[in-house]
Design a protein around this motif. Structure first.
Motif, PDB file in Angstrom:
ATOM      1  N   TYR A  31     -10.430 -10.169  15.819  1.00 64.72           N
ATOM      2  CA  TYR A  31      -9.382  -9.387  15.151  1.00 64.72           C
ATOM      3  C   TYR A  31      -8.152  -9.221  16.046  1.00 64.72           C
ATOM      4  N   MET A  32      -8.339  -9.326  17.360  1.00 63.45           N
ATOM      5  CA  MET A  32      -7.209  -9.112  18.276  1.00 63.45           C
ATOM      6  C   MET A  32      -6.147 -10.212  18.165  1.00 63.45           C
ATOM      7  N   PRO A  33      -6.526 -11.492  18.178  1.00 58.75           N
ATOM      8  CA  PRO A  33      -5.495 -12.513  17.939  1.00 58.75           C
ATOM      9  C   PRO A  33      -4.828 -12.375  16.573  1.00 58.75           C
ATOM     10  N   LEU A  34      -5.580 -11.888  15.583  1.00 56.23           N
ATOM     11  CA  LEU A  34      -4.996 -11.713  14.255  1.00 56.23           C
ATOM     12  C   LEU A  34      -3.933 -10.615  14.258  1.00 56.23           C
ATOM     13  N   LEU A  35      -4.077  -9.622  15.139  1.00 60.00           N
ATOM     14  CA  LEU A  35      -3.080  -8.565  15.238  1.00 60.00           C
ATOM     15  C   LEU A  35      -1.733  -9.104  15.724  1.00 60.00           C
ATOM     16  N   ILE A  36      -1.781 -10.177  16.503  1.00 56.37           N
ATOM     17  CA  ILE A  36      -0.538 -10.776  16.992  1.00 56.37           C
ATOM     18  C   ILE A  36       0.279 -11.321  15.832  1.00 56.37           C
ATOM     19  N   LEU A  37      -0.415 -11.759  14.788  1.00 54.10           N
ATOM     20  CA  LEU A  37       0.271 -12.340  13.630  1.00 54.10           C
ATOM     21  C   LEU A  37       1.073 -11.315  12.843  1.00 54.10           C
ATOM     22  N   LEU A  38       0.801 -10.031  13.078  1.00 49.07           N
ATOM     23  CA  LEU A  38       1.540  -8.998  12.347  1.00 49.07           C
ATOM     24  C   LEU A  38       3.016  -8.989  12.730  1.00 49.07           C
ATOM     25  N   ASN A  39       3.297  -9.234  14.009  1.00 55.44           N
ATOM     26  CA  ASN A  39       4.678  -9.207  14.479  1.00 55.44           C
ATOM     27  C   ASN A  39       5.107 -10.504  15.165  1.00 55.44           C
TER      28      ASN A  39
ATOM     29  N   TYR B 150      -7.173 -14.464  28.800  1.00 56.22           N
ATOM     30  CA  TYR B 150      -7.425 -14.234  30.225  1.00 56.22           C
ATOM     31  C   TYR B 150      -8.271 -12.972  30.422  1.00 56.22           C
ATOM     32  N   SER B 151      -7.876 -11.871  29.781  1.00 59.07           N
ATOM     33  CA  SER B 151      -8.619 -10.619  29.932  1.00 59.07           C
ATOM     34  C   SER B 151      -9.989 -10.694  29.262  1.00 59.07           C
ATOM     35  N   THR B 152     -10.056 -11.363  28.117  1.00 58.33           N
ATOM     36  CA  THR B 152     -11.332 -11.489  27.413  1.00 58.33           C
ATOM     37  C   THR B 152     -12.324 -12.337  28.200  1.00 58.33           C
TER      38      THR B 152
ATOM     39  N   LEU C 116      -7.577  -3.418  27.363  1.00 59.32           N
ATOM     40  CA  LEU C 116      -6.804  -4.427  28.096  1.00 59.32           C
ATOM     41  C   LEU C 116      -5.801  -5.121  27.179  1.00 59.32           C
ATOM     42  N   PHE C 117      -6.219  -5.381  25.944  1.00 54.67           N
ATOM     43  CA  PHE C 117      -5.336  -6.047  24.994  1.00 54.67           C
ATOM     44  C   PHE C 117      -4.106  -5.193  24.697  1.00 54.67           C
ATOM     45  N   ASN C 118      -4.331  -3.909  24.494  1.00 54.32           N
ATOM     46  CA  ASN C 118      -3.210  -3.025  24.177  1.00 54.32           C
ATOM     47  C   ASN C 118      -2.336  -2.731  25.393  1.00 54.32           C
ATOM     48  N   ALA C 119      -2.958  -2.518  26.534  1.00 48.61           N
ATOM     49  CA  ALA C 119      -2.199  -2.123  27.718  1.00 48.61           C
ATOM     50  C   ALA C 119      -1.562  -3.305  28.439  1.00 48.61           C
ATOM     51  N   TRP C 120      -2.239  -4.437  28.431  1.00 51.33           N
ATOM     52  CA  TRP C 120      -1.792  -5.567  29.244  1.00 51.33           C
ATOM     53  C   TRP C 120      -1.100  -6.635  28.401  1.00 51.33           C
TER      54      TRP C 120
END
Length: 233
Positions: free
Chosen positions: A118-126, A57-59, A35-39
């Protein structure tokens, strides 16, 4: 307190001695990751705060689903295996048994929520998001999951077996979620009362946006207390 700690340790060992815990963790992480990747990420150019909001929201849906299954065996399995009588005739008081089992499920649920960090941390990459927004979102997830877990535990207390427990839990949690829809067709002042009882819509969305409100915290804690008190009675 020592006796309650014994219950917590007993239940946590029971979780992780079986494939059940690992299936729940793996399923939630896989679904949430997809959901994180697709949505959240894969839906075009968006602000980082909007991506984070969509993630919460998805989590939240995954956490609600996990709460139902985590609560399922807490009492229904004891009754199904004819071991509930051993607890009822022990020196433990009813509230110690209820709280011990509840906190064991809450620790498991908190661990599961932490694994999604780790998912919110991935947002920090970009992109760039505030730590306060992440903390507020996870506080909302914790309160939402804690309340759903308490409702699920109540159903587990009432159910004769685990299948009935998970069905009752799903129905009860769904009813509390759908109160927001019922409030749209209700007449004043009943519509405001029904909307206030909605588990997700009015109370969780501020946390998604990084806002922490005392009234929302009080709502979740109050509903959790009522569910646990009813379970004890």
């Amino acid at each position: 307190m020592k006796m309650m700690t014994w219950i917590i340790e007993r239940e946590l060992r029971a979780y992780f001695r079986q494939p059940f815990a690992y299936i729940v963790i793996a399923s939630v992480l896989v679904i949430d990751g997809l959901l994180f990747n697709a949505w959240a990420i894969g839906s075009g150019q968006r602000l980082s705060s909007e991506v984070l909001e969509t993630f919460f929201y998805s989590t939240s849906g995954c956490i609600l689903l996990a709460s139902i299954f985590i609560a399922m065996p807490l009492f229904a399995e004891e009754r199904q295996n004819n071991t509930l009588m051993l607890l009822e005739t022990s020196i433990l008081k009813d509230h110690q048994i209820i709280l011990g089992k509840y906190f064991s499920g809450l620790i498991f649920l908190s661990l599961l929520s932490a694994l999604t960090f780790y998912m919110p941390l991935l947002i920090l990459l970009n992109g760039k998001v505030s730590l306060a927004h992440i903390v507020a979102g996870y506080l909302g997830l914790f309160l939402l999951g804690a309340t759903a877990l308490a409702l699920g535990l109540l159903c587990s207390v009432l159910a004769p077996n685990q299948l009935v427990s998970v069905i009752l839990s799903a129905l009860l949690v769904t009813v509390f979620i759908l109160f927001w829809l019922l409030s749209r067709i209700a007449s004043p002042p009943l519509d405001e009362i029904i909307a206030y009882l909605a588990l997700h819509d009015q109370h969780f969305q501020p946390f998604m946006r990084g806002l922490v409100s005392t009234k929302d915290i009080i709502f979740y804690l109050s509903l959790t207390y009522v569910a646990l008190l009813t379970s004890t009675r």
